[in-house]
Design a protein around this motif. Structure first.
Motif, PDB file in Angstrom:
ATOM      1  N   THR A 110      58.466  80.214 -89.545  1.00  0.00           N
ATOM      2  CA  THR A 110      58.453  79.351 -90.768  1.00  0.00           C
ATOM      3  C   THR A 110      59.815  78.630 -91.005  1.00  0.00           C
ATOM      4  OG1 THR A 110      59.104  81.145 -92.429  1.00  0.00           O
ATOM      5  CG2 THR A 110      56.597  80.520 -91.946  1.00  0.00           C
ATOM      6  N   ARG A 111      59.830  77.661 -91.961  1.00  0.00           N
ATOM      7  CA  ARG A 111      61.188  76.984 -92.123  1.00  0.00           C
ATOM      8  C   ARG A 111      61.872  77.896 -93.085  1.00  0.00           C
ATOM      9  NH1 ARG A 111      62.601  71.614 -92.975  1.00  0.00           N
ATOM     10  NH2 ARG A 111      60.613  70.981 -92.291  1.00  0.00           N
ATOM     11  N   GLU A 112      61.047  78.698 -93.816  1.00  0.00           N
ATOM     12  CA  GLU A 112      61.899  79.838 -94.645  1.00  0.00           C
ATOM     13  C   GLU A 112      62.667  80.821 -93.928  1.00  0.00           C
ATOM     14  OE1 GLU A 112      58.512  77.724 -96.937  1.00  0.00           O
ATOM     15  OE2 GLU A 112      58.570  78.865 -95.194  1.00  0.00           O
ATOM     16  N   LEU A 113      62.014  81.340 -92.879  1.00  0.00           N
ATOM     17  CA  LEU A 113      62.718  82.392 -92.043  1.00  0.00           C
ATOM     18  C   LEU A 113      63.944  81.572 -91.324  1.00  0.00           C
ATOM     19  CD1 LEU A 113      62.987  85.274 -90.958  1.00  0.00           C
ATOM     20  CD2 LEU A 113      61.394  84.544 -89.345  1.00  0.00           C
ATOM     21  N   VAL A 114      63.878  80.328 -90.948  1.00  0.00           N
ATOM     22  CA  VAL A 114      64.875  79.518 -90.116  1.00  0.00           C
ATOM     23  C   VAL A 114      66.056  79.579 -90.994  1.00  0.00           C
ATOM     24  CG1 VAL A 114      65.480  77.572 -88.835  1.00  0.00           C
ATOM     25  CG2 VAL A 114      63.525  78.832 -88.386  1.00  0.00           C
ATOM     26  N   GLU A 115      65.720  78.984 -92.537  1.00  0.00           N
ATOM     27  CA  GLU A 115      66.682  78.772 -93.377  1.00  0.00           C
ATOM     28  C   GLU A 115      67.329  80.004 -93.779  1.00  0.00           C
ATOM     29  OE1 GLU A 115      64.429  76.906 -96.424  1.00  0.00           O
ATOM     30  OE2 GLU A 115      64.732  74.880 -95.507  1.00  0.00           O
ATOM     31  N   TYR A 116      66.612  81.276 -93.936  1.00  0.00           N
ATOM     32  CA  TYR A 116      67.255  82.342 -94.036  1.00  0.00           C
ATOM     33  C   TYR A 116      68.244  82.703 -93.163  1.00  0.00           C
ATOM     34  CZ  TYR A 116      67.557  87.602 -94.822  1.00  0.00           C
ATOM     35  OH  TYR A 116      67.910  88.896 -95.018  1.00  0.00           O
ATOM     36  N   VAL A 117      67.858  82.746 -91.929  1.00  0.00           N
ATOM     37  CA  VAL A 117      69.132  83.210 -90.799  1.00  0.00           C
ATOM     38  C   VAL A 117      70.080  82.218 -90.840  1.00  0.00           C
ATOM     39  CG1 VAL A 117      68.108  82.274 -88.752  1.00  0.00           C
ATOM     40  CG2 VAL A 117      68.962  84.428 -88.665  1.00  0.00           C
ATOM     41  N   SER A 118      69.939  80.936 -91.133  1.00  0.00           N
ATOM     42  CA  SER A 118      71.002  79.823 -91.345  1.00  0.00           C
ATOM     43  C   SER A 118      71.878  79.964 -92.223  1.00  0.00           C
ATOM     44  CB  SER A 118      70.161  78.569 -91.274  1.00  0.00           C
ATOM     45  OG  SER A 118      69.474  78.322 -90.204  1.00  0.00           O
ATOM     46  N   HIS A 119      71.929  80.925 -93.141  1.00  0.00           N
ATOM     47  CA  HIS A 119      72.672  80.920 -94.417  1.00  0.00           C
ATOM     48  C   HIS A 119      73.901  81.713 -93.753  1.00  0.00           C
ATOM     49  CE1 HIS A 119      74.173  82.564 -98.306  1.00  0.00           C
ATOM     50  NE2 HIS A 119      73.272  81.643 -98.785  1.00  0.00           N
ATOM     51  N   PRO A 120      74.983  81.266 -94.422  1.00  0.00           N
ATOM     52  CA  PRO A 120      76.280  81.724 -93.846  1.00  0.00           C
ATOM     53  C   PRO A 120      76.470  83.298 -94.043  1.00  0.00           C
ATOM     54  CG  PRO A 120      76.668  79.737 -95.350  1.00  0.00           C
ATOM     55  CD  PRO A 120      75.293  79.999 -95.520  1.00  0.00           C
ATOM     56  N   ASP A 121      75.815  83.848 -95.067  1.00  0.00           N
ATOM     57  CA  ASP A 121      75.754  85.337 -95.197  1.00  0.00           C
ATOM     58  C   ASP A 121      75.355  86.093 -94.001  1.00  0.00           C
ATOM     59  OD1 ASP A 121      76.777  84.966 -97.730  1.00  0.00           O
ATOM     60  OD2 ASP A 121      74.868  85.673 -98.639  1.00  0.00           O
ATOM     61  N   MET A 122      74.426  85.365 -92.994  1.00  0.00           N
ATOM     62  CA  MET A 122      73.895  85.897 -91.820  1.00  0.00           C
ATOM     63  C   MET A 122      74.859  86.040 -90.520  1.00  0.00           C
ATOM     64  SD  MET A 122      71.084  87.179 -92.608  1.00  0.00           S
ATOM     65  CE  MET A 122      70.409  87.823 -91.244  1.00  0.00           C
ATOM     66  N   ALA A 123      75.953  85.230 -90.654  1.00  0.00           N
ATOM     67  CA  ALA A 123      76.973  85.197 -89.633  1.00  0.00           C
ATOM     68  C   ALA A 123      77.296  86.496 -89.112  1.00  0.00           C
ATOM     69  CB  ALA A 123      78.202  84.511 -90.136  1.00  0.00           C
ATOM     70  N   ASP A 124      77.638  87.475 -89.675  1.00  0.00           N
ATOM     71  CA  ASP A 124      77.878  88.612 -89.178  1.00  0.00           C
ATOM     72  C   ASP A 124      76.938  89.502 -88.424  1.00  0.00           C
ATOM     73  OD1 ASP A 124      80.589  88.775 -90.257  1.00  0.00           O
ATOM     74  OD2 ASP A 124      80.135  89.807 -91.985  1.00  0.00           O
ATOM     75  N   PHE A 125      75.636  89.357 -88.975  1.00  0.00           N
ATOM     76  CA  PHE A 125      74.484  89.900 -88.143  1.00  0.00           C
ATOM     77  C   PHE A 125      74.413  88.820 -86.919  1.00  0.00           C
ATOM     78  CE2 PHE A 125      70.055  89.396 -86.955  1.00  0.00           C
ATOM     79  CZ  PHE A 125      69.757  90.658 -86.845  1.00  0.00           C
ATOM     80  N   LYS A 126      74.436  87.742 -86.954  1.00  0.00           N
ATOM     81  CA  LYS A 126      74.437  86.957 -85.552  1.00  0.00           C
ATOM     82  C   LYS A 126      75.323  87.292 -84.579  1.00  0.00           C
ATOM     83  CE  LYS A 126      73.856  82.976 -88.116  1.00  0.00           C
ATOM     84  NZ  LYS A 126      73.450  81.616 -88.656  1.00  0.00           N
ATOM     85  N   ARG A 127      76.502  87.334 -85.041  1.00  0.00           N
ATOM     86  CA  ARG A 127      77.574  87.920 -84.296  1.00  0.00           C
ATOM     87  C   ARG A 127      77.455  89.293 -83.630  1.00  0.00           C
ATOM     88  NH1 ARG A 127      81.444  87.364 -87.871  1.00  0.00           N
ATOM     89  NH2 ARG A 127      81.832  85.256 -87.598  1.00  0.00           N
ATOM     90  N   LEU A 128      77.016  90.207 -84.720  1.00  0.00           N
ATOM     91  CA  LEU A 128      76.545  91.664 -84.091  1.00  0.00           C
ATOM     92  C   LEU A 128      75.446  91.809 -82.941  1.00  0.00           C
ATOM     93  CD1 LEU A 128      77.222  94.703 -84.230  1.00  0.00           C
ATOM     94  CD2 LEU A 128      75.144  94.462 -86.111  1.00  0.00           C
ATOM     95  N   ILE A 129      74.473  90.884 -83.234  1.00  0.00           N
ATOM     96  CA  ILE A 129      73.390  91.030 -82.294  1.00  0.00           C
ATOM     97  C   ILE A 129      74.006  90.203 -80.958  1.00  0.00           C
ATOM     98  CG2 ILE A 129      71.123  90.184 -81.868  1.00  0.00           C
ATOM     99  CD1 ILE A 129      71.486  92.611 -83.565  1.00  0.00           C
ATOM    100  N   GLY A 130      74.914  89.013 -81.031  1.00  0.00           N
ATOM    101  CA  GLY A 130      75.359  88.224 -79.895  1.00  0.00           C
ATOM    102  C   GLY A 130      76.052  89.094 -78.988  1.00  0.00           C
ATOM    103  N   MET A 131      76.584  90.369 -79.504  1.00  0.00           N
ATOM    104  CA  MET A 131      77.346  91.212 -78.708  1.00  0.00           C
ATOM    105  C   MET A 131      76.660  92.209 -77.602  1.00  0.00           C
ATOM    106  SD  MET A 131      80.400  91.809 -81.075  1.00  0.00           S
ATOM    107  CE  MET A 131      81.590  90.787 -81.862  1.00  0.00           C
ATOM    108  N   HIS A 132      75.333  92.288 -78.061  1.00  0.00           N
ATOM    109  CA  HIS A 132      74.503  93.146 -77.081  1.00  0.00           C
ATOM    110  C   HIS A 132      73.884  92.197 -75.858  1.00  0.00           C
ATOM    111  CE1 HIS A 132      70.846  95.230 -75.898  1.00  0.00           C
ATOM    112  NE2 HIS A 132      71.382  96.307 -76.331  1.00  0.00           N
ATOM    113  N   PRO A 133      74.040  93.043 -74.695  1.00  0.00           N
ATOM    114  CA  PRO A 133      73.516  92.274 -73.537  1.00  0.00           C
ATOM    115  C   PRO A 133      71.917  91.574 -73.502  1.00  0.00           C
ATOM    116  CG  PRO A 133      73.957  94.443 -72.971  1.00  0.00           C
ATOM    117  CD  PRO A 133      74.253  94.252 -74.348  1.00  0.00           C
ATOM    118  N   GLY A 134      71.174  91.895 -74.248  1.00  0.00           N
ATOM    119  CA  GLY A 134      70.012  91.533 -74.227  1.00  0.00           C
ATOM    120  C   GLY A 134      69.762  90.886 -75.541  1.00  0.00           C
TER     121      GLY A 134
END
Length: 147
Positions: A110-134
């Motif tokens: 949904t647009r709401e979920l994409v907007e949720y994850v696009s928020h600047p507060d989610m940057a640490d989560f995205k960076r953390l998950i991006g460090m896993h090989p999968g």
């Protein structure tokens, strides 16, 4: 324009406690539909075959859960590089309450979920998950298990 009001994400948690019927995940928000695939049933049947009592944690045998390497990339560069001597803190994060899950990277959101994850507060989560090989297969599944 008519918008979707459901997310469709095929996910399997890394750990499950006790027995659960395929497709029932009471901890998720009602607008997120999770399709637990056949591997969950296989993992539960395997645990039963080993005579594990109810309440025992069963672990998903997905290949990438066993890889504890930490990977990093520079800026927008696509190719991740293994960081020698540093492990991805999977177990430490689970002890702190983060629920890891995996599934295909193909999802309907949904647009709401994409907007949720696009928020600047989610940057640490995205960076953390991006460090896993999968990371491509754990990002959305892990996110919805922890909302």
């Amino acid at each position: 324009a008519r918008q979707r009001n459901s997310n469709f994400i095929h996910a399997l948690p890394r750990c499950e406690v006790g027995e659960r019927e395929v497709g029932s995940l009471e901890l998720l928000a009602t607008d997120v539909q999770i399709d637990i695939h056949e591997d969950a049933k296989v993992a539960r049947d395997s645990a039963k075959a080993h005579h594990e009592p109810a309440g025992v944690v069963s672990r998903d045998p997905w290949y990438w859960w066993g890889q504890n390497k930490l990977v990093a990339s520079c800026g927008g560069e696509f190719r991740p590089v293994e960081v020698p001597g540093i492990k991805f803190p999977l177990h430490a994060l689970e002890r702190r309450g983060l629920v890891f899950a995996h599934g295909p990277e193909w999802v309907i959101l949904t647009r709401e979920l994409v907007e949720y994850v696009s928020h600047p507060d989610m940057a640490d989560f995205k960076r953390l998950i991006g460090m896993h090989p999968g990371s491509d297969e754990i990002f959305w599944s892990t996110l919805v298990f922890n909302i």
